[in-house]
Every structure is written in structure tokens, then in C-alpha cells.
Scaffold this motif. Structure first.
Motif, PDB file in Angstrom:
ATOM      1  N   PRO A   1       0.791  -1.257   0.158  1.00  0.00           N
ATOM      2  CA  PRO A   1       0.132   0.001   0.110  1.00  0.00           C
ATOM      3  C   PRO A   1       0.958   1.285  -0.086  1.00  0.00           C
ATOM      4  CG  PRO A   1      -0.024  -0.968   2.192  1.00  0.00           C
ATOM      5  CD  PRO A   1       0.424  -1.853   1.229  1.00  0.00           C
ATOM      6  N   SER A   2       2.045   1.082   0.523  1.00  0.00           N
ATOM      7  CA  SER A   2       2.924   2.363   0.661  1.00  0.00           C
ATOM      8  C   SER A   2       4.314   1.890   0.485  1.00  0.00           C
ATOM      9  CB  SER A   2       2.553   3.061   1.818  1.00  0.00           C
ATOM     10  OG  SER A   2       3.560   4.395   1.876  1.00  0.00           O
ATOM     11  N   PRO A   3       4.815   1.522  -0.646  1.00  0.00           N
ATOM     12  CA  PRO A   3       6.145   0.938  -0.799  1.00  0.00           C
ATOM     13  C   PRO A   3       7.441   1.892  -0.814  1.00  0.00           C
ATOM     14  CG  PRO A   3       5.209   1.226  -3.118  1.00  0.00           C
ATOM     15  CD  PRO A   3       4.123   1.519  -2.160  1.00  0.00           C
ATOM     16  N   GLY A   4       7.202   3.161  -0.751  1.00  0.00           N
ATOM     17  CA  GLY A   4       8.119   4.144  -0.471  1.00  0.00           C
ATOM     18  C   GLY A   4       8.697   4.297   0.847  1.00  0.00           C
ATOM     19  N   ALA A   5       7.751   3.651   1.926  1.00  0.00           N
ATOM     20  CA  ALA A   5       8.153   4.176   3.197  1.00  0.00           C
ATOM     21  C   ALA A   5       7.899   2.789   3.993  1.00  0.00           C
ATOM     22  CB  ALA A   5       7.568   5.112   4.048  1.00  0.00           C
ATOM     23  N   LYS A   6       7.134   1.756   3.859  1.00  0.00           N
ATOM     24  CA  LYS A   6       6.601   0.637   4.653  1.00  0.00           C
ATOM     25  C   LYS A   6       7.154  -0.734   3.999  1.00  0.00           C
ATOM     26  CE  LYS A   6       3.078   1.007   7.042  1.00  0.00           C
ATOM     27  NZ  LYS A   6       1.677   1.039   7.568  1.00  0.00           N
ATOM     28  N   THR A   7       7.303  -1.663   4.706  1.00  0.00           N
ATOM     29  CA  THR A   7       7.291  -3.206   4.349  1.00  0.00           C
ATOM     30  C   THR A   7       6.108  -3.818   4.134  1.00  0.00           C
ATOM     31  OG1 THR A   7       7.337  -4.110   6.590  1.00  0.00           O
ATOM     32  CG2 THR A   7       9.447  -3.276   5.475  1.00  0.00           C
ATOM     33  N   GLU A   8       4.956  -3.192   4.804  1.00  0.00           N
ATOM     34  CA  GLU A   8       3.463  -4.032   4.761  1.00  0.00           C
ATOM     35  C   GLU A   8       3.077  -4.363   3.645  1.00  0.00           C
ATOM     36  OE1 GLU A   8      -0.460  -3.088   7.243  1.00  0.00           O
ATOM     37  OE2 GLU A   8      -0.174  -1.637   5.812  1.00  0.00           O
ATOM     38  N   TYR A   9       2.769  -5.614   3.203  1.00  0.00           N
ATOM     39  CA  TYR A   9       1.944  -6.024   2.016  1.00  0.00           C
ATOM     40  C   TYR A   9       0.987  -6.689   2.565  1.00  0.00           C
ATOM     41  CZ  TYR A   9       2.594  -8.847  -2.134  1.00  0.00           C
ATOM     42  OH  TYR A   9       2.365  -9.385  -3.515  1.00  0.00           O
ATOM     43  N   LEU A  10      -0.032  -6.317   1.696  1.00  0.00           N
ATOM     44  CA  LEU A  10      -1.421  -6.869   1.856  1.00  0.00           C
ATOM     45  C   LEU A  10      -1.946  -7.780   0.978  1.00  0.00           C
ATOM     46  CD1 LEU A  10      -3.137  -3.393   2.555  1.00  0.00           C
ATOM     47  CD2 LEU A  10      -2.122  -4.980   4.378  1.00  0.00           C
ATOM     48  N   TYR A  11      -2.557  -8.796   1.480  1.00  0.00           N
ATOM     49  CA  TYR A  11      -3.339  -9.768   0.633  1.00  0.00           C
ATOM     50  C   TYR A  11      -4.919  -9.443   0.869  1.00  0.00           C
ATOM     51  CZ  TYR A  11       0.868 -12.486   0.879  1.00  0.00           C
ATOM     52  OH  TYR A  11       2.250 -13.087   0.630  1.00  0.00           O
ATOM     53  N   SER A  12      -5.699  -9.062  -0.177  1.00  0.00           N
ATOM     54  CA  SER A  12      -7.048  -8.638  -0.281  1.00  0.00           C
ATOM     55  C   SER A  12      -8.004  -9.693  -0.735  1.00  0.00           C
ATOM     56  CB  SER A  12      -7.155  -7.301  -0.747  1.00  0.00           C
ATOM     57  OG  SER A  12      -6.543  -6.298  -0.006  1.00  0.00           O
ATOM     58  N   TYR A  13      -9.089  -9.883  -0.268  1.00  0.00           N
ATOM     59  CA  TYR A  13     -10.199 -10.827  -0.707  1.00  0.00           C
ATOM     60  C   TYR A  13     -11.479 -10.180  -0.522  1.00  0.00           C
ATOM     61  CZ  TYR A  13      -6.265 -14.144   0.565  1.00  0.00           C
ATOM     62  OH  TYR A  13      -4.941 -15.092   0.639  1.00  0.00           O
ATOM     63  N   ILE A  14     -12.357 -10.939  -1.265  1.00  0.00           N
ATOM     64  CA  ILE A  14     -13.829 -10.889  -1.318  1.00  0.00           C
ATOM     65  C   ILE A  14     -13.907 -12.116  -0.915  1.00  0.00           C
ATOM     66  CG2 ILE A  14     -16.119 -10.735  -2.552  1.00  0.00           C
ATOM     67  CD1 ILE A  14     -14.669  -7.954  -2.321  1.00  0.00           C
ATOM     68  N   ALA A  15     -14.996 -12.214   0.192  1.00  0.00           N
ATOM     69  CA  ALA A  15     -15.651 -13.483   0.842  1.00  0.00           C
ATOM     70  C   ALA A  15     -16.954 -13.614   0.436  1.00  0.00           C
ATOM     71  CB  ALA A  15     -15.230 -13.606   2.185  1.00  0.00           C
ATOM     72  N   LEU A  16     -17.457 -14.507  -0.338  1.00  0.00           N
ATOM     73  CA  LEU A  16     -18.890 -14.934  -0.442  1.00  0.00           C
ATOM     74  C   LEU A  16     -19.267 -15.542   0.604  1.00  0.00           C
ATOM     75  CD1 LEU A  16     -18.540 -16.559  -3.983  1.00  0.00           C
ATOM     76  CD2 LEU A  16     -18.778 -14.084  -3.419  1.00  0.00           C
ATOM     77  N   THR A  17     -20.195 -14.563   1.518  1.00  0.00           N
ATOM     78  CA  THR A  17     -20.772 -14.890   2.679  1.00  0.00           C
ATOM     79  C   THR A  17     -22.344 -14.715   2.858  1.00  0.00           C
ATOM     80  OG1 THR A  17     -18.637 -14.122   3.553  1.00  0.00           O
ATOM     81  CG2 THR A  17     -20.157 -14.482   5.109  1.00  0.00           C
ATOM     82  N   ASP A  18     -22.891 -15.440   3.548  1.00  0.00           N
ATOM     83  CA  ASP A  18     -24.373 -15.271   3.955  1.00  0.00           C
ATOM     84  C   ASP A  18     -24.501 -14.101   4.843  1.00  0.00           C
ATOM     85  OD1 ASP A  18     -27.063 -15.706   4.162  1.00  0.00           O
ATOM     86  OD2 ASP A  18     -26.806 -16.886   5.892  1.00  0.00           O
ATOM     87  N   LEU A  19     -25.123 -13.023   4.609  1.00  0.00           N
ATOM     88  CA  LEU A  19     -25.074 -11.904   5.376  1.00  0.00           C
ATOM     89  C   LEU A  19     -26.866 -11.472   5.779  1.00  0.00           C
ATOM     90  CD1 LEU A  19     -22.453  -9.529   3.584  1.00  0.00           C
ATOM     91  CD2 LEU A  19     -22.185 -10.871   5.700  1.00  0.00           C
TER      92      LEU A  19
END
Length: 375
Positions: free
Chosen positions: A293-311
């Protein structure tokens, strides 16, 4: 020279080599009247006095003062200190050696120790983490840093897996040269400063530059979507980042999110976070992408999902993990309401926006598939 008997994780030779910076001579030995167990609820061993038992391990007969200093640095934060004991050698005979023993009552014994099981589940992460620990040796590591460093070790292993690389440059081993690395701050998160140079696109090497990086671990985000009811669940919570920036609205609307724990897959983390934050049991996970999300300053790496879920209408509204002081409110929104929220600029977190745009594109397909299968 100091003789030392090792058992448990240090018998994993890649870890021993990382801790000592070399692989010393060794021979098989046992410690009579002791047994080795998992420390209950932890990822390391516990040795206990047990008449008639035999603790399997290795005798390192000739360790230097530097070797022992490195071992004390590594074992000390766990509450282990050495004492002299008598060993039985596998090839016959006896020997005296020092053994790392835990402080009494510090840990509780769990199941019988199994090195192969530990190596398969934890070994690579522990070795990677030990490398990070000794990168700043002999600077002491705070006890509060152990779990965050394990998260970083796990992240480092995922980062080492090569991804698609058709457009970007092919990287050679000497393309980045680090002259020095310091860690001016380390607690739950850390900051590292590098003096480095890199290979420029014209082939020349850059001058040595200083760069600071905010160290955090890999994380997941997941947006639950009910394709039958055509609705999503988003969450709202107080966030320190916007508050510190001076944002007049530090309560943010987000996808469910959290860091990936050591030895945990991104998918398992997504399901755990959904249970903790919203009381949800997710259906199939559809990966949106994985990104910095912010490679210039952070090591954080995100795995993003949509979950098919009964709501359904009575889906959990308030949640959060009490041990982490989380206070989370859920918002159940129709997709049209979600789209309006994005359009008026109320969605200001990147994973929520990424999730929205992916879902906007794929929503007709997901709804058609749900209708066809009777989900």
C-alpha cells in the motif's frame, strides 16, 4: 573452550548455524533423567527433570566465548540460563557440559517434543527471524519484539517467493548494496535506516543514499459479500494513523483486516479476523490481489479478498478482540449504498476502495453464478 549440550530447536542445524554464525563440531548425546516437551502454548521446547527419562540432543564440545555470548543473547530472553550436567555419549562414555535450563515455573509442559514436527511447522520462520535478531547483535531485543519479529520472519519467507516479472527489470544479486543498517526504534513496530546504493536503469551505480523504512508484517483484508442479497459488510473503528495526521474524523470505514500471524496462511488469517472482528464464518475466498500500500516507506504487504458470505439482517454489528482493545462497529450495506458511500468520498482506506472497484467489476458474474447454483 566450553562444552554445551543442546536439545530442541537448536538441534535444527540451519538455526544453530544462524545463531552461531558457523556450524560447530557436534556428537549425539543424551541427558539422563530429563525429558523435552513443547512449552504449552508456545513454539519452543521445555526441558524438565524426569527420573528415568533421556533427553536427546547434541554435545558441542568446543564452543568459544563468542559462541556462548551469542547463545546467551538468543536464549536469555526466554528465561533460560546454563548449568553443568553429566551426559551419556551415544558412542559410549560420559561427559560434563553446560545445558540451558528454564527458570522454575516459567513455562508449563505440553506434548512430547518432536523436532521434525517443529521444523515442518516453524523451522523456516524461526531461522528467518533469528537472522533478523542477529542482524543487530549485540543490541538487545526487547521481549515485546518477539511476536512482531516472528511476523516479520514469516513475511520475509513469503517475500522470497518470486512473482510475475515480465515488465519489471530482472534483478541481480549485486543490484542493491547495503553499507549499513541501523534500528533507531523497535517496539511493536520498528524503524530501520539503510545506507545503500542501487543499480540505475542506465547500468551505473547510484550514490550511497540514506533511506528509512517502517517495519511491519504482512496483513490481510477481506470484504464479505452476499451475492444473493447483494450486500456487503464493512467495519468502522478508531485509527491512530488518521488521528496522528490531524484528521478530524479518525474513525475509519474499512474492510475487515489484520496481520498474518506466524505459521498462518493469508487465507486462514482472513477467516480468523472475520470471526474476531465481526463474528462471521466466511464462505469461498476470492483473492483480489496482493500489494504494497505504501512501498516508498513501509514493508507492509497486503493480501486482499472478497469472501462470498451469507449476510442476513441480524449479522453481528459490534465486535472486536478484547485483548487488543478493539472496538468495532459493522455496517451492513446494499451494494448501491456501498457505491454511494464510495462516490461521496467517505471510503478513505485503500483496501476498501480496491475491494469496491474489484467487486463493481465482478459483481454481475458473482450474482449470476449464485443464482445458477442456488447459493
Amino acid at each position: 573452550m566450553t562444552p554445551l549440550f543442546i536439545y530442541g530447536t537448536l538441534c535444527h542445524l540451519p538455526l544453530l548455524q544462524t545463531v552461531l554464525g558457523r556450524l560447530p563440531a557436534s556428537q549425539a548425546a543424551v541427558l539422563p533423567d530429563y525429558a523435552v516437551y513443547w512449552a504449552e502454548g508456545h513454539d519452543f521446547p521445555l526441558i524438565t527433570n524426569e527420573p528415568g527419562a533421556q533427553a536427546q540432543g547434541l554435545l558441542l564440545p568446543d564452543l568459544t566465548a563468542q559462541d556462548m555470548a551469542r547463545l546467551d543473547f538468543y536464549e536469555g530472553p526466554f528465561g533460560y540460563a546454563t548449568q553443568w550436567c553429566s551426559l551419556a555419549l551415544a558412542q559410549g562414555g560420559v561427559a560434563r557440559a553446560q545445558v540451558y535450563m528454564p527458570a522454575p515455573g516459567l513455562w508449563q509442559a505440553g506434548a512430547a517434543w518432536n523436532l521434525k514436527e517443529w521444523a515442518a511447522r516453524c523451522g523456516d520462520t524461526i531461522v528467518a527471524t533469528a537472522g533478523d535478531v542477529f542482524a543487530f547483535y549485540p543490541k538487545p531485543i526487547a521481549a515485546s519484539r518477539r511476536d512482531p519479529m516472528l511476523v516479520r520472519g514469516s513475511s520475509r519467507l513469503r517475500a522470497a517467493q518470486a512473482g510475475p516479472n515480465q515488465t519489471r527489470r530482472a534483478v541481480a544479486s549485486d543490484d542493491v548494496v547495503v553499507q549499513s543498517c541501523t534500528q533507531p526504534y523497535a517496539n511493536f513496530f520498528a524503524v530501520e535506516e539503510y545506507d545503500l546504493s542501487f543499480r540505475r536503469f542506465d547500468g551505473a551505480r547510484s550514490p550511497v543514499i540514506k533511506r528509512a523504512t517502517f517495519i511491519s508484517g504482512d496483513a490481510v483484508t477481506v470484504l464479505p459479500y452476499d451475492p444473493v442479497r447483494d450486500r456487503v459488510l464493512i467495519i468502522e473503528q478508531f485509527r491512530t494513523g488518521p488521528f496522528a495526521r490531524g484528521d478530524v474524523q479518525p474513525w475509519q470505514l474499512e474492510a475487515i483486516a489484520g496481520r498474518i500471524d506466524p505459521y498462518e496462511s493469508p487465507e486462514a488469517a482472513a477467516r480468523r479476523e472475520a470471526s474476531e472482528e465481526a463474528g462471521l464464518t466466511l464462505g469461498p475466498l476470492l483473492q483480489i490481489g496482493a500489494y504494497y500500500p505504501s512501498p516508498g516507506a513501509k514493508t507492509e504487504y497486503l493480501y486482499s479478498y472478497i469472501a462470498l458470505t451469507d449476510l442476513p439482517d441480524d449479522v453481528a454489528i459490534l465486535g472486536g478482540e478484547d485483548s487488543e482493545a478493539e472496538d468495532i462497529k459493522g455496517h451492513l450495506l446494499s451494494f448501491d449504498a456501498f457505491a454511494a458511500l464510495v462516490a461521496r468520498g467517505e471510503a478513505t482506506t485503500a483496501p476498501l476502495l480496491v475491494s469496491y472497484y474489484w467487486l463493481e467489476r465482478e459483481r454481475p458474474r458473482l450474482r449470476a453464478e449464485a443464482a445458477a447454483t442456488g447459493m
